[in-house]
Design an enzyme around this catalytic site. Structure first.
Site, PDB file in Angstrom:
ATOM      1  N   LEU A  16      37.028  33.314  26.440  1.00  0.00           N
ATOM      2  CA  LEU A  16      36.425  31.985  26.456  1.00  0.00           C
ATOM      3  C   LEU A  16      34.920  32.035  26.251  1.00  0.00           C
ATOM      4  O   LEU A  16      34.354  31.235  25.507  1.00  0.00           O
ATOM      5  CB  LEU A  16      36.745  31.293  27.784  1.00  0.00           C
ATOM      6  CG  LEU A  16      38.170  30.774  27.952  1.00  0.00           C
ATOM      7  CD1 LEU A  16      38.437  30.430  29.414  1.00  0.00           C
ATOM      8  CD2 LEU A  16      38.414  29.554  27.066  1.00  0.00           C
ATOM      9  N   ASP A  70      24.060  41.090  36.294  1.00  0.00           N
ATOM     10  CA  ASP A  70      25.176  40.843  37.206  1.00  0.00           C
ATOM     11  C   ASP A  70      24.916  39.467  37.808  1.00  0.00           C
ATOM     12  O   ASP A  70      24.023  39.299  38.635  1.00  0.00           O
ATOM     13  CB  ASP A  70      25.198  41.929  38.284  1.00  0.00           C
ATOM     14  CG  ASP A  70      26.225  41.668  39.379  1.00  0.00           C
ATOM     15  OD1 ASP A  70      26.893  40.608  39.353  1.00  0.00           O
ATOM     16  OD2 ASP A  70      26.345  42.513  40.285  1.00  0.00           O
ATOM     17  N   ASN A  97      30.789  31.176  33.153  1.00  0.00           N
ATOM     18  CA  ASN A  97      32.134  31.535  32.719  1.00  0.00           C
ATOM     19  C   ASN A  97      32.585  32.892  33.255  1.00  0.00           C
ATOM     20  O   ASN A  97      33.779  33.180  33.295  1.00  0.00           O
ATOM     21  CB  ASN A  97      32.170  31.545  31.180  1.00  0.00           C
ATOM     22  CG  ASN A  97      33.420  32.152  30.613  1.00  0.00           C
ATOM     23  OD1 ASN A  97      34.502  31.552  30.620  1.00  0.00           O
ATOM     24  ND2 ASN A  97      33.301  33.386  30.112  1.00  0.00           N
ATOM     25  N   TYR A 168      41.359  34.393  44.070  1.00  0.00           N
ATOM     26  CA  TYR A 168      40.889  33.696  42.869  1.00  0.00           C
ATOM     27  C   TYR A 168      40.950  32.178  43.062  1.00  0.00           C
ATOM     28  O   TYR A 168      40.004  31.458  42.722  1.00  0.00           O
ATOM     29  CB  TYR A 168      41.758  34.136  41.692  1.00  0.00           C
ATOM     30  CG  TYR A 168      41.485  33.461  40.372  1.00  0.00           C
ATOM     31  CD1 TYR A 168      40.369  33.788  39.613  1.00  0.00           C
ATOM     32  CD2 TYR A 168      42.368  32.515  39.868  1.00  0.00           C
ATOM     33  CE1 TYR A 168      40.135  33.196  38.384  1.00  0.00           C
ATOM     34  CE2 TYR A 168      42.152  31.909  38.634  1.00  0.00           C
ATOM     35  CZ  TYR A 168      41.030  32.253  37.906  1.00  0.00           C
ATOM     36  OH  TYR A 168      40.798  31.648  36.698  1.00  0.00           O
ATOM     37  N   LYS A 172      37.808  29.604  42.947  1.00  0.00           N
ATOM     38  CA  LYS A 172      37.767  28.528  41.959  1.00  0.00           C
ATOM     39  C   LYS A 172      37.726  27.148  42.614  1.00  0.00           C
ATOM     40  O   LYS A 172      37.116  26.217  42.084  1.00  0.00           O
ATOM     41  CB  LYS A 172      38.962  28.646  41.016  1.00  0.00           C
ATOM     42  CG  LYS A 172      38.879  29.836  40.051  1.00  0.00           C
ATOM     43  CD  LYS A 172      37.646  29.767  39.173  1.00  0.00           C
ATOM     44  CE  LYS A 172      37.699  30.768  38.029  1.00  0.00           C
ATOM     45  NZ  LYS A 172      36.461  30.729  37.206  1.00  0.00           N
ATOM     46  N   THR A 202      43.331  34.766  27.533  1.00  0.00           N
ATOM     47  CA  THR A 202      42.216  35.662  27.776  1.00  0.00           C
ATOM     48  C   THR A 202      42.754  36.927  28.435  1.00  0.00           C
ATOM     49  O   THR A 202      43.940  37.026  28.746  1.00  0.00           O
ATOM     50  CB  THR A 202      41.171  35.017  28.713  1.00  0.00           C
ATOM     51  OG1 THR A 202      41.728  34.901  30.032  1.00  0.00           O
ATOM     52  CG2 THR A 202      40.753  33.641  28.205  1.00  0.00           C
TER      53      THR A 202
END
Length: 299
Positions: A16, A70, A97, A168, A172, A202
């Site tokens: 992406l 980073d 991203n 995750y 998010k 991805t």
């Protein structure tokens, strides 16, 4: 659409991020290509993929610089913002991203796997946004009319949950909250903050959703191509999107959906302290009147 703008895209070497960086270049933006070149699980490091993206941008007639910060390191995130300003004289948009996954069922999840994923996704968004916002606030206080744009990357996992991806999903979900909160705080300085929840092929998704992510072999529309997401990102980062902020957009193939977050549902007010034996019937009534929650991915 973004002629003359300066844009930072994090995690821009592949997937992406690469698609975003190239589309910004096509639309006239100067691009800071940020990536540290780690593997899918966050290990290792290789700056060559980022340099290849910068070369692709130059081949299109655009301008690009590579910065290997980073993004979850506070000082390196500050240096990334400074790189854009020092190289191109300004910063107009930030596209967050960068990220990786370390999927595990929650009962098997290690502390390190939790910390690593939350760090790169949530802190990695917060650190870059913090320093970009400080830069734009300074410009606004100096009397400049700022038109700054931030596009964050959340996920359907963060909005709905995803079995086997608790670390995750939590990160998010935090990004979605970060988006709406900073949009409310930063609007006074001319900064908009929005987020996308993309579905695309991805490195992070190919192994999890192999069948759904397969490329069509008959020339049909490739609904899982990362390039499908980038037009929305570019528009949100453009001057045209100045009246859109604090929103989350799900984008899959050719479909864009506005995602609505938590909102108040049915309520019942006793006008006094509830007794424990009253709670059960009241909650059952509220749940009967509330819409059913969206199912968790993979449940």
């Amino acid at each position: 659409m973004c002629e003359g703008s300066v844009v930072i895209v994090t995690g821009a070497a592949r997937g992406l991020g690469r698609a975003h960086a190239l589309e910004f270049a096509r639309q006239g933006a100067k691009v800071v290509v940020n990536d540290i070149g780690v593997a899918l699980d966050g290990t290792g490091g290789d700056d060559q993929p980022a340099h290849r993206v910068a070369e692709e941008i130059r081949a299109l007639g655009g301008r690009a610089v590579v910065h290997g910060a980073d993004v979850a390191d506070w000082a390196q995130a500050r240096d990334l913002v400074a790189c854009a300003v020092e190289t191109f004289g300004r910063l107009d948009a930030l596209v967050n991203n960068a990220g990786f996954v370390r999927d595990r069922m929650f009962v098997n999840l290690s502390e390190q796997e939790w910390d690593d994923v939350v760090r790169v996704h949530l802190k990695g968004h917060a650190a870059t946004l913090r320093h970009a916002a400080e830069h734009w606030r300074g410009r606004a206080k100096a009397g400049e009319q700022v038109r700054a744009r931030v596009v964050n990357t959340t996920s359907g996992a963060g909005l709905l949950g995803s079995v086997g991806q608790t670390n995750y999903a939590a990160a998010k979900a935090g990004i979605a909250a970060l988006t709406v909160n900073t949009a409310a705080e930063l609007g006074r300085y001319g900064i908009t903050v929005n987020a996308i929840a993309p579905s695309a092929r991805t490195r992070m998704t190919e192994q999890v959703f192999a069948d759904a992510m397969a490329r069509p072999d008959d020339g049909a529309f490739d609904a899982m191509s990362p390039e499908n997401v980038s037009p929305l990102v570019v528009w949100l980062a453009s001057p045209e999107a100045g009246d859109v902020t604090g929103r989350v957009f799900d984008v899959q193939g050719g479909c864009i959906t506005v995602a609505n977050g938590w909102s108040w549902g049915p309520s019942q007010d006793a006008t006094r302290r509830w007794r424990p034996d009253e709670i059960g019937p009241a909650i059952r009534d509220l749940l009967a009147r509330a819409p059913a929650p969206e199912p968790v991915y993979g449940a």
